[in-house]
Design a protein around this motif. Structure first.
Motif, PDB file in Angstrom:
ATOM      1  N   GLU A 272       0.829  -1.228   0.000  1.00 43.70           N
ATOM      2  CA  GLU A 272       0.000   0.000   0.000  1.00 43.70           C
ATOM      3  C   GLU A 272       0.856   1.268   0.000  1.00 43.70           C
ATOM      4  OE1 GLU A 272      -3.095  -0.231  -0.513  1.00 43.70           O
ATOM      5  OE2 GLU A 272      -3.703   1.870  -0.210  1.00 43.70           O
ATOM      6  N   ARG A 273       2.054   1.153   0.537  1.00 43.16           N
ATOM      7  CA  ARG A 273       2.920   2.348   0.637  1.00 43.16           C
ATOM      8  C   ARG A 273       3.398   2.798  -0.745  1.00 43.16           C
ATOM      9  NH1 ARG A 273       6.446  -0.456   5.271  1.00 43.16           N
ATOM     10  NH2 ARG A 273       5.843  -2.218   3.933  1.00 43.16           N
ATOM     11  N   ILE A 274       3.370   1.868  -1.711  1.00 47.76           N
ATOM     12  CA  ILE A 274       3.713   2.260  -3.091  1.00 47.76           C
ATOM     13  C   ILE A 274       2.641   3.209  -3.611  1.00 47.76           C
ATOM     14  CG2 ILE A 274       3.968   1.437  -5.473  1.00 47.76           C
ATOM     15  CD1 ILE A 274       4.933  -1.258  -4.311  1.00 47.76           C
ATOM     16  N   ILE A 275       1.393   2.847  -3.349  1.00 46.07           N
ATOM     17  CA  ILE A 275       0.261   3.669  -3.818  1.00 46.07           C
ATOM     18  C   ILE A 275       0.307   5.039  -3.136  1.00 46.07           C
ATOM     19  CG2 ILE A 275      -2.274   3.815  -3.891  1.00 46.07           C
ATOM     20  CD1 ILE A 275      -2.275   0.693  -3.985  1.00 46.07           C
ATOM     21  N   GLU A 276       0.570   5.019  -1.825  1.00 43.05           N
ATOM     22  CA  GLU A 276       0.631   6.292  -1.084  1.00 43.05           C
ATOM     23  C   GLU A 276       1.753   7.184  -1.606  1.00 43.05           C
ATOM     24  OE1 GLU A 276      -0.949   4.072   2.969  1.00 43.05           O
ATOM     25  OE2 GLU A 276       1.115   4.871   2.883  1.00 43.05           O
ATOM     26  N   GLU A 277       2.868   6.546  -1.955  1.00 46.67           N
ATOM     27  CA  GLU A 277       4.092   7.302  -2.309  1.00 46.67           C
ATOM     28  C   GLU A 277       4.067   7.856  -3.739  1.00 46.67           C
ATOM     29  OE1 GLU A 277       6.670   7.743  -0.235  1.00 46.67           O
ATOM     30  OE2 GLU A 277       8.304   8.406  -1.533  1.00 46.67           O
ATOM     31  N   ILE A 278       3.662   7.022  -4.728  1.00 46.45           N
ATOM     32  CA  ILE A 278       3.846   7.487  -6.120  1.00 46.45           C
ATOM     33  C   ILE A 278       2.569   7.510  -6.974  1.00 46.45           C
ATOM     34  CG2 ILE A 278       6.262   6.691  -6.203  1.00 46.45           C
ATOM     35  CD1 ILE A 278       5.282   4.367  -8.030  1.00 46.45           C
ATOM     36  N   VAL A 279       1.505   6.832  -6.534  1.00 47.05           N
ATOM     37  CA  VAL A 279       0.327   6.717  -7.414  1.00 47.05           C
ATOM     38  C   VAL A 279      -0.584   7.942  -7.305  1.00 47.05           C
ATOM     39  CG1 VAL A 279      -1.805   5.393  -7.841  1.00 47.05           C
ATOM     40  CG2 VAL A 279       0.364   4.194  -7.476  1.00 47.05           C
ATOM     41  N   ASP A 280      -0.914   8.524  -8.459  1.00 49.12           N
ATOM     42  CA  ASP A 280      -1.846   9.671  -8.466  1.00 49.12           C
ATOM     43  C   ASP A 280      -3.289   9.202  -8.644  1.00 49.12           C
ATOM     44  OD1 ASP A 280       0.109  11.825  -8.429  1.00 49.12           O
ATOM     45  OD2 ASP A 280       0.758  10.966 -10.332  1.00 49.12           O
ATOM     46  N   GLU A 281      -3.449   8.126  -9.412  1.00 49.99           N
ATOM     47  CA  GLU A 281      -4.817   7.705  -9.741  1.00 49.99           C
ATOM     48  C   GLU A 281      -4.848   6.208 -10.032  1.00 49.99           C
ATOM     49  OE1 GLU A 281      -6.331   9.864 -13.132  1.00 49.99           O
ATOM     50  OE2 GLU A 281      -8.278   8.869 -13.027  1.00 49.99           O
ATOM     51  N   GLU A 282      -5.915   5.537  -9.605  1.00 46.10           N
ATOM     52  CA  GLU A 282      -6.102   4.129  -9.953  1.00 46.10           C
ATOM     53  C   GLU A 282      -7.157   4.059 -11.048  1.00 46.10           C
ATOM     54  OE1 GLU A 282      -6.143   2.953  -5.367  1.00 46.10           O
ATOM     55  OE2 GLU A 282      -6.108   1.197  -6.668  1.00 46.10           O
ATOM     56  N   ILE A 283      -6.884   3.286 -12.086  1.00 46.22           N
ATOM     57  CA  ILE A 283      -7.872   3.109 -13.159  1.00 46.22           C
ATOM     58  C   ILE A 283      -8.100   1.617 -13.387  1.00 46.22           C
ATOM     59  CG2 ILE A 283      -8.255   3.340 -15.663  1.00 46.22           C
ATOM     60  CD1 ILE A 283      -7.258   6.147 -15.541  1.00 46.22           C
ATOM     61  N   SER A 284      -9.378   1.275 -13.551  1.00 43.93           N
ATOM     62  CA  SER A 284      -9.778  -0.107 -13.822  1.00 43.93           C
ATOM     63  C   SER A 284     -10.326  -0.178 -15.247  1.00 43.93           C
ATOM     64  CB  SER A 284     -10.877  -0.516 -12.829  1.00 43.93           C
ATOM     65  OG  SER A 284     -11.505  -1.715 -13.261  1.00 43.93           O
ATOM     66  N   ILE A 285     -10.186  -1.345 -15.882  1.00 46.21           N
ATOM     67  CA  ILE A 285     -10.798  -1.462 -17.222  1.00 46.21           C
ATOM     68  C   ILE A 285     -12.129  -2.204 -17.127  1.00 46.21           C
ATOM     69  CG2 ILE A 285      -8.642  -1.305 -18.533  1.00 46.21           C
ATOM     70  CD1 ILE A 285      -8.846  -4.379 -18.957  1.00 46.21           C
ATOM     71  N   GLY A 286     -12.529  -2.528 -15.890  1.00 46.46           N
ATOM     72  CA  GLY A 286     -13.828  -3.202 -15.743  1.00 46.46           C
ATOM     73  C   GLY A 286     -13.835  -3.996 -14.447  1.00 46.46           C
ATOM     74  N   ASP A 287     -15.014  -4.428 -14.048  1.00 49.14           N
ATOM     75  CA  ASP A 287     -15.119  -5.072 -12.727  1.00 49.14           C
ATOM     76  C   ASP A 287     -14.830  -6.566 -12.824  1.00 49.14           C
ATOM     77  OD1 ASP A 287     -17.841  -2.872 -11.766  1.00 49.14           O
ATOM     78  OD2 ASP A 287     -15.661  -2.678 -11.577  1.00 49.14           O
TER      79      ASP A 287
END
Ligand SMILES: NC[C@H]1CCC[C@@H](CNc2ccc(C(N)=O)cn2)C1
Length: 235
Positions: A120-135
């Motif tokens: 999770e710390r990767i997401i906190e540190e560098i990720v601006d946005e999460e995108i999914s292509i579908g559920d």
């Protein structure tokens, strides 16, 4: 437009992104897809990039160090840090509108996870946005990343022959695409609609719009409802 992709499977991108429209756009220098192997940045003596999850559970989790060091390395000389998108089932679901937004970015970094998850710390540190292509869940973020690169790249100026290559396409104008036909005019007794052979462009355009509206109403009532609301005066 440049895509830097952080992945454990760079070869996948080097093969798929070399073909067809994206491949040509890369040759023309309009698009650049640069796949970076996260494993190259592992400081572990066995080049490990994953470890057991704290708190137990099945599967492995991608560790912070290789991913963060890869990110720092590709962005070390950049004054403006590009947007980092993590391909994840938890993200905002990609659609044509989001693709259009993203196509205005000069540079995107896509992060492809694998295994059971990423720390999770990767997401906190560098990720601006999460995108999914579908559920639905896939084994890795590589296919979602290629889907995003494809649908975004085709909207970048110069990638397709001309802008109206996509302005009439499904979802671009809030409707589904009208039916397409080509030669022969009669295939096994199945004929092309006469209107399309008439050469009367105004009538052809009217017929196509009507077809789009009808098939949107039939196949995607959710989209039709939005279209109806925004165009009620014309219907
Ligand atoms: N454990 C789930 C999760 C852990 C971290 C890696 C991802 C890769 N798989 C993906 C990625 C994105 C999508 C999508 N819908 O865009 C589906 N699947 C899977």
């Amino acid at each position: 437009m440049k895509f830097d992709v952080l992945t454990l499977f760079p070869e996948l991108f080097n093969i798929v992104m070399r073909e067809s429209i994206i491949g040509r756009a890369q040759e023309n220098g309009i698009i650049k897809v640069n796949a970076i192997n996260i494993r190259d940045y592992s400081k572990d003596k066995h080049k490990k990039v994953d470890d057991y999850p704290f708190g137990g559970g099945t599967g492995m989790v991608m560790t912070c160090q290789p991913v963060i060091d890869a990110y720092n390395d590709i962005t070390k000389d950049m004054t403006v840090k590009p947007k980092v998108i993590y391909m994840s089932p938890q993200g905002r679901v990609l659609n044509q509108k989001i693709a259009k937004e993203l196509s205005t970015e000069e540079h995107l970094i896509l992060l492809c996870g694998h295994y059971e998850g990423i720390d999770e710390r990767i997401i906190e540190e560098i990720v601006d946005e999460e995108i999914s292509i579908g559920d639905y869940v896939l084994t890795g973020g590589e296919l979602p990343a290629m889907v995003l690169i494809d649908c975004v790249s085709r909207l970048v100026q110069g990638v397709l022959a001309s802008e109206n290559s996509y302005s009439e396409e499904s979802h671009f104008n809030g409707l589904l695409e009208y039916p397409q036909y080509t030669r022969p005019a009669d295939y096994n007794g199945k004929k092309v609609p006469d209107i399309l052979l008439s050469g009367h462009h105004a009538n052809i355009e009217k017929w196509r719009t009507q077809q789009s509206i009808e098939r949107t109403k039939q196949k995607r009532p959710d989209m039709y409802e939005v279209y109806e609301r925004t165009h009620k005066k014309n219907l």
